[in-house]
Write an enzyme that holds these catalytic residues in place. Structure first.
Site, PDB file in Angstrom:
ATOM      1  N   ARG A   1       0.856  -1.177   0.000  1.00 38.95           N
ATOM      2  CA  ARG A   1       0.000   0.000   0.000  1.00 38.95           C
ATOM      3  C   ARG A   1       0.892   1.226   0.000  1.00 38.95           C
ATOM      4  O   ARG A   1       1.664   1.426   0.929  1.00 38.95           O
ATOM      5  CB  ARG A   1      -0.876  -0.051   1.249  1.00 38.95           C
TER       6      ARG A   1
ATOM      7  N   THR B   1      -0.513   7.616  -1.281  1.00 34.05           N
ATOM      8  CA  THR B   1      -1.811   7.564  -1.977  1.00 34.05           C
ATOM      9  C   THR B   1      -2.746   6.521  -1.363  1.00 34.05           C
ATOM     10  O   THR B   1      -3.943   6.529  -1.637  1.00 34.05           O
ATOM     11  CB  THR B   1      -1.605   7.181  -3.452  1.00 34.05           C
TER      12      THR B   1
ATOM     13  N   ASP C   1       1.204  -2.661  12.201  1.00 29.84           N
ATOM     14  CA  ASP C   1       1.554  -3.093  10.845  1.00 29.84           C
ATOM     15  C   ASP C   1       1.840  -4.600  10.861  1.00 29.84           C
ATOM     16  O   ASP C   1       2.823  -5.046  11.450  1.00 29.84           O
ATOM     17  CB  ASP C   1       2.788  -2.317  10.360  1.00 29.84           C
TER      18      ASP C   1
ATOM     19  N   ASP D   1       5.290  -5.832   9.403  1.00 33.19           N
ATOM     20  CA  ASP D   1       6.413  -5.487  10.285  1.00 33.19           C
ATOM     21  C   ASP D   1       6.426  -6.368  11.531  1.00 33.19           C
ATOM     22  O   ASP D   1       7.486  -6.807  11.982  1.00 33.19           O
ATOM     23  CB  ASP D   1       6.343  -4.011  10.694  1.00 33.19           C
TER      24      ASP D   1
HETATM   25  C1  PRP Z   1      -0.911  -4.349   4.709  1.00 28.60           C
HETATM   26  C2  PRP Z   1      -1.792  -5.567   4.886  1.00 28.60           C
HETATM   27  C3  PRP Z   1      -2.671  -5.503   3.671  1.00 28.60           C
HETATM   28  C4  PRP Z   1      -2.861  -4.014   3.472  1.00 28.60           C
HETATM   29  C5  PRP Z   1      -4.205  -3.617   3.994  1.00 28.60           C
HETATM   30  O1  PRP Z   1       0.094  -4.600   3.814  1.00 28.60           O
HETATM   31  O2  PRP Z   1      -1.066  -6.760   5.002  1.00 28.60           O
HETATM   32  O3  PRP Z   1      -2.107  -6.089   2.526  1.00 28.60           O
HETATM   33  O4  PRP Z   1      -1.842  -3.368   4.246  1.00 28.60           O
HETATM   34  O5  PRP Z   1      -4.467  -2.291   3.708  1.00 28.60           O
HETATM   35  P1  PRP Z   1      -5.627  -1.846   2.711  1.00 28.60           P
HETATM   36  O6  PRP Z   1      -6.818  -2.673   3.022  1.00 28.60           O
HETATM   37  O7  PRP Z   1      -5.811  -0.396   3.045  1.00 28.60           O
HETATM   38  O8  PRP Z   1      -5.148  -2.036   1.301  1.00 28.60           O
HETATM   39  P2  PRP Z   1       1.209  -3.487   3.458  1.00 28.60           P
HETATM   40  O9  PRP Z   1       0.741  -2.610   2.346  1.00 28.60           O
HETATM   41  O10 PRP Z   1       1.632  -2.803   4.724  1.00 28.60           O
HETATM   42  O11 PRP Z   1       2.379  -4.349   2.856  1.00 28.60           O
HETATM   43  P3  PRP Z   1       3.317  -5.446   3.556  1.00 28.60           P
HETATM   44  O12 PRP Z   1       2.453  -6.664   3.809  1.00 28.60           O
HETATM   45  O13 PRP Z   1       4.349  -5.705   2.537  1.00 28.60           O
HETATM   46  O14 PRP Z   1       3.858  -4.872   4.834  1.00 28.60           O
HETATM   47  N1  URA Z   2      -2.022  -2.590   7.185  1.00 23.67           N
HETATM   48  C1  URA Z   2      -1.645  -3.077   8.399  1.00 23.67           C
HETATM   49  O1  URA Z   2      -0.711  -3.902   8.486  1.00 23.67           O
HETATM   50  N2  URA Z   2      -2.293  -2.639   9.479  1.00 23.67           N
HETATM   51  C2  URA Z   2      -3.300  -1.763   9.419  1.00 23.67           C
HETATM   52  O2  URA Z   2      -3.876  -1.407  10.467  1.00 23.67           O
HETATM   53  C3  URA Z   2      -3.670  -1.261   8.157  1.00 23.67           C
HETATM   54  C4  URA Z   2      -3.020  -1.703   7.056  1.00 23.67           C
END
Ligand code: PRP
Ligand code: URA
Length: 209
Positions: free
Chosen positions: A104, A108, A200, A203
């Site tokens: 994400r 944006t 997160d 993370d």
């Molecule tokens: C997190 C999570 C989802 C997304 C959710 O991933 O694991 O994929 O955010 O957010 P949304 O519903 O607003 O799209 P992230 O983008 O942090 O990537 P990562 O798993 O690589 O840390």
């Molecule tokens: N992605 C995450 O990992 N946590 C949140 O709360 C939202 C998006």
């Protein structure tokens, strides 16, 4: 409109509480996410069709039931969805696993694709898309768009924690996709994080940040 199934099982509620706790470290967090995924898999597979077969017990021949119908594909959304794969595979060991890499964009909030590798026959499979977090719903909706563009028709989405906003967005984008969620939280905050949430997920799983 699709159905939304929120888990009521005490074990799921207990383990969700543990992963929300900021003092839970990556090792325990990973173990709990895997266990939660397995427990949720029990509910996700509840409508799988059965067929009758004849077997022989040590005492006699008898008719019994086995899983019938379509094969399964498990599709984690990278990164955090990876933490849910083993738990789901422990229930459905013959499933194939496809990966969709999305993150994400922090400015944006739009999902950006960086990887996609899927089983060739996804149109013939029950697909179970995994991501611990459903926040705005953008990532889940985009991942399911990719799957449908490649012929998938039978898709379920499984997450541990969702915001009401994400559920609504995903239902509007994909009204045919049932959503299985550990717990529906209160809302998104101004940074589009789920609150109270767990922070997160990627993370916390992988010890980054
Ligand atoms: C997190 C999570 C989802 C997304 C959710 O991933 O694991 O994929 O955010 O957010 P949304 O519903 O607003 O799209 P992230 O983008 O942090 O990537 P990562 O798993 O690589 O840390
Ligand atoms: N992605 C995450 O990992 N946590 C949140 O709360 C939202 C998006």
């Amino acid at each position: 409109m699709s159905k939304v199934v929120e888990m009521g099982h005490p074990l799921i509620k207990h383990k969700l509480t543990l992963i929300r706790d900021k003092n839970t470290g990556s090792k325990e967090f990973r173990e709990l996410v895997s266990e939660l995924s397995m427990l949720m898999g029990y509910e996700v597979t509840r409508d799988f069709e059965l067929e009758e077969v004849e077997i022989e017990t040590p005492l006699m021949k008898t008719k019994a039931q086995v899983i019938a119908g379509k094969k399964v594909g498990i599709i984690p959304i990278l990164r955090a969805g990876l933490g849910m794969v083993d738990g789901m595979l422990s229930l459905i060991p013959a499933a194939k696993v496809g990966h969709i890499g999305l993150y994400r964009d922090p400015e944006t909030l739009q999902p950006v694709e960086y990887y996609c590798k899927l089983p060739q026959d996804i149109e013939e499979r029950h697909l179970i898309v995994l991501d611990p977090m459903l926040a705005t719903g953008g990532s889940a909706a985009a991942a399911i768009d990719f799957l449908k563009e490649r012929g998938a028709t039978n898709i379920k989405f499984v997450c541990l924690i969702a915001a009401p906003e994400g559920i609504q967005a995903l239902q509007e984008a994909h009204p045919d996709v049932d959503i299985y969620v550990g717990h529906i939280d209160e809302k998104l905050n101004e940074d589009a994080y789920i609150v109270p949430g767990l922070g997160d997920a990627g993370d916390r799983l992988f010890g980054t940040k």
